[in-house]
Structure formats: C-alpha cells, structure tokens
Design an enzyme around this catalytic site. Structure first.
Site, mmCIF file in Angstrom:
data_model
loop_
_atom_site.group_PDB
_atom_site.id
_atom_site.type_symbol
_atom_site.label_atom_id
_atom_site.label_comp_id
_atom_site.label_asym_id
_atom_site.label_seq_id
_atom_site.Cartn_x
_atom_site.Cartn_y
_atom_site.Cartn_z
ATOM 1 N N HIS A 61 12.321 -1.078 -8.431
ATOM 2 C CA HIS A 61 11.136 -1.340 -9.255
ATOM 3 C C HIS A 61 11.469 -2.412 -10.284
ATOM 4 O O HIS A 61 12.626 -2.811 -10.432
ATOM 5 C CB HIS A 61 10.635 -0.055 -9.920
ATOM 6 N N ASP A 65 16.249 -2.874 -16.434
ATOM 7 C CA ASP A 65 17.569 -2.330 -16.111
ATOM 8 C C ASP A 65 17.822 -2.236 -14.610
ATOM 9 O O ASP A 65 18.914 -1.858 -14.187
ATOM 10 C CB ASP A 65 17.788 -0.973 -16.789
ATOM 11 N N HIS A 154 6.653 6.857 -10.648
ATOM 12 C CA HIS A 154 7.169 6.352 -11.913
ATOM 13 C C HIS A 154 6.027 5.669 -12.655
ATOM 14 O O HIS A 154 4.881 5.670 -12.189
ATOM 15 C CB HIS A 154 8.328 5.383 -11.631
ATOM 16 N N ASP A 223 14.489 6.840 -11.045
ATOM 17 C CA ASP A 223 13.265 6.563 -11.806
ATOM 18 C C ASP A 223 12.012 7.148 -11.152
ATOM 19 O O ASP A 223 11.130 6.432 -10.704
ATOM 20 C CB ASP A 223 13.114 5.057 -12.009
#
Length: 318
Positions: A61, A65, A154, A223
């Site tokens: 995604h 990070d 997410h 995530d």
C-alpha cells in the site's frame, strides 16, 4: 526452495536498531522484494540480501513506511549496472505513485514494468510470476514462482500476497523405461512438455509422471484489520508472515482504530489457516522489546517467532 528474509521489522519509522518492514523471497538467484520504506537498501545490505537479484517489487500500500524508499532502491539497482527491466506491482494508483517518487530518479538505465492489481467489481487481477532473467529461476514453461494478491482492510487500499513455488510432479523413470524413452527426453517431459521420439511416437508428460506435489508457500500480511478471507488465502502456508503492532491486549481499541493487528490476531489467523509457522513483524516504534510478548502469543500458536531484523529461513525441498 524459497529463501526468505525479513531485513526490517518496524512500522511507521526506522529506528536505530530496527529498519522498516520489508520481506525478501529468493528462488534460484531471482528475488521478490515486498515493500520498500525509507532506508530499505541499507537494511538489505545489512541482512546479506543482494539488490541486483530483485526481479519483482511488490507494494502492499501507499503509506510512506512501505514505499518511500523506492527511489533509493531504484538508484541502488542503477548503480549495479542493471539494464534489464524491473517489474513493480501494487494496488490501483501505483503508476501515479511511482511517477511521483521517480521525479528524483528520472534517468534509470532500465525500464519499469508497472502492474496495478485492480480489485474493483468486475476486475480479476491476473496471477503474477517471478520473471526469468538471465537463466535465474529457470523452469520449463516459465517461472515456477507465482504470486496472488488479496485486498485487505486498511485506511487505504492494501494488499496481502501469497508467494508459491509450484513444484514439478514426480517423474517416474520406470514408466519412461517401459515406454523405451531415451534419457535425453526426461527433462522436457518432467517440465511438462510433450516429445516426439525418433520412431514417431508422441509421448505426453502424464504418461511418465506420478501426480502433483504440494507447492511451497509464503503468505504475507501487514497493515490490516483481521478479515475472514485471510485464513483461506493463507491456507496451509509453510510460512505466514503477519504484523503484530503490540502484544498487550489493552491496546485493542487503539489498534482497531488504526486498522492494524495485535500479536494475538496474527496467532489466531495462523491457527485458522493451518499455517506451519508464524513470523511476526511490523512492530510499533513504541514497542521497544517485542520479544517480551513471545510466551503469550506462543500459547495461542506454538510455532511463532517474534522476528528480528535479518530473520532468515529456507523452506521447501530442492
């Protein structure tokens, strides 16, 4: 065999003793890298992973990070004299994100092949394969490493990945000898190709094979909130790699609001999926000593490793 390494295990931001979460999966000299946050090229070097071997980059995604280290990875590859294309795959929006990030790496000596995995209604993403380059990962009929994706839950579109090494069926030399097949044809038949003998007979692979063998599988989730589809997607995985932001159940409300998982969520997922082993990753930067949660999570799923940067394993048979 699949060589698997976690060069980094941290979430949100790199720390002095913990690089950002990424995953390295290598087969016969060709590698898949999942995610590339800030400083990933340094994490790879420290873990003994060789960036020139990367043939496929999978992005889960578009949070920083997990993808802001892309220019560094691309420039590292450029400085290794790479000239053949790199394939990058990820959620819808990948082309826009890559265009933005490569503004600071505009003149690469290799092409980028971009694949957006579109799960909107009516779209069924095709299965990806680890490219065969320079003989790496050679397999009759194409690469034996295939990749499928699953939409997760997410705050932004996010994908989980299943990486499978499809193993050849068992070749039966006794059947080949009964059919008087010369040894020079064994490799082609074992690889799934029909052959024509000097006497004119056409031999099909099914005549000398003894059936399929189970694939070797690594499944990767970060995530996301737990969703029911994850257990089926990770069914019977040899290695399940899943995030665990915290091990303290008191963090449940906070973690639900942020669409993440606790150690216990990952362990229950490992149980439901029938995975053989679980590696935890993507720890909160506030979790300074994640290994302190090992016993609590192992009570739920015994074969759990609270991974550290550089965690490594080889799975599957030769």
């Amino acid at each position: 065999m699949l060589d698997v390494c976690l060069p980094g295990t941290g979430g949100m931001m790199p720390l002095p003793n913990r690089w950002l979460t990424c995953c390295w999966i290598e087969h016969q000299g060709a590698a898949i890298l999942i995610d590339c946050g800030e400083g990933t090229q340094i994490a790879l070097k420290k873990a003994g992973c060789k960036p020139p071997r990367i043939e496929l980059l999978l992005i889960t995604h578009f949070h920083a990070d997990h993808c802001s280290g892309l220019p560094g990875i691309l420039l590292t590859l450029a400085n290794s004299a790479r000239t053949h294309p790199l394939t990058i795959a990820g959620p819808v929006g990948l082309k826009r994100i890559v265009a933005a990030l490569t503004v600071i790496a505009p003149q690469l000596p290799f092409e980028l092949n971009l694949t957006e995995l579109d799960f909107r209604e009516g779209n069924i993403p095709e299965t990806l394969h680890l490219p065969n380059v320079g003989g790496h990962g050679h397999h009759e009929g194409g690469s034996p490493v295939r990749i499928t994706a699953l939409p997760l839950r997410h705050r932004v579109p996010c994908l989980g990945y299943r990486v499978e090494l499809v193993r050849k069926p068992v070749f039966n030399p006794d059947k080949a000898r009964e059919l008087d097949i010369p040894v020079k044809h064994y490799k082609a038949l074992h690889g799934g190709q029909s052959v024509v003998l000097d006497d004119g007979r056409e031999i099909e692979p099914r005549q000398v094979l003894d059936g399929a063998r189970a694939s070797t599988c690594v499944c990767y989730f970060t995530d996301t909130k737990p969703i029911p589809q994850m257990a089926d997607f990770a069914k019977s995985a040899d290695l399940l790699i899943a995030e665990g932001m915290y091990y303290d159940e008191a963090m449940r409300d906070k973690i639900d609001d942020k669409y993440h998982m606790l150690f216990s969520d990952a362990a229950r997922l490992a149980n439901k999926s029938g995975a053989k082993r679980l590696w935890l990753t993507h720890y909160s930067p506030a979790l300074e000593r994640p290994w302190e949660g090992a016993k609590s999570v192992q009570r739920i799923f015994a074969n759990t490793t609270v991974s550290r940067d550089g965690e490594r394993i080889t799975i599957g048979e030769g």
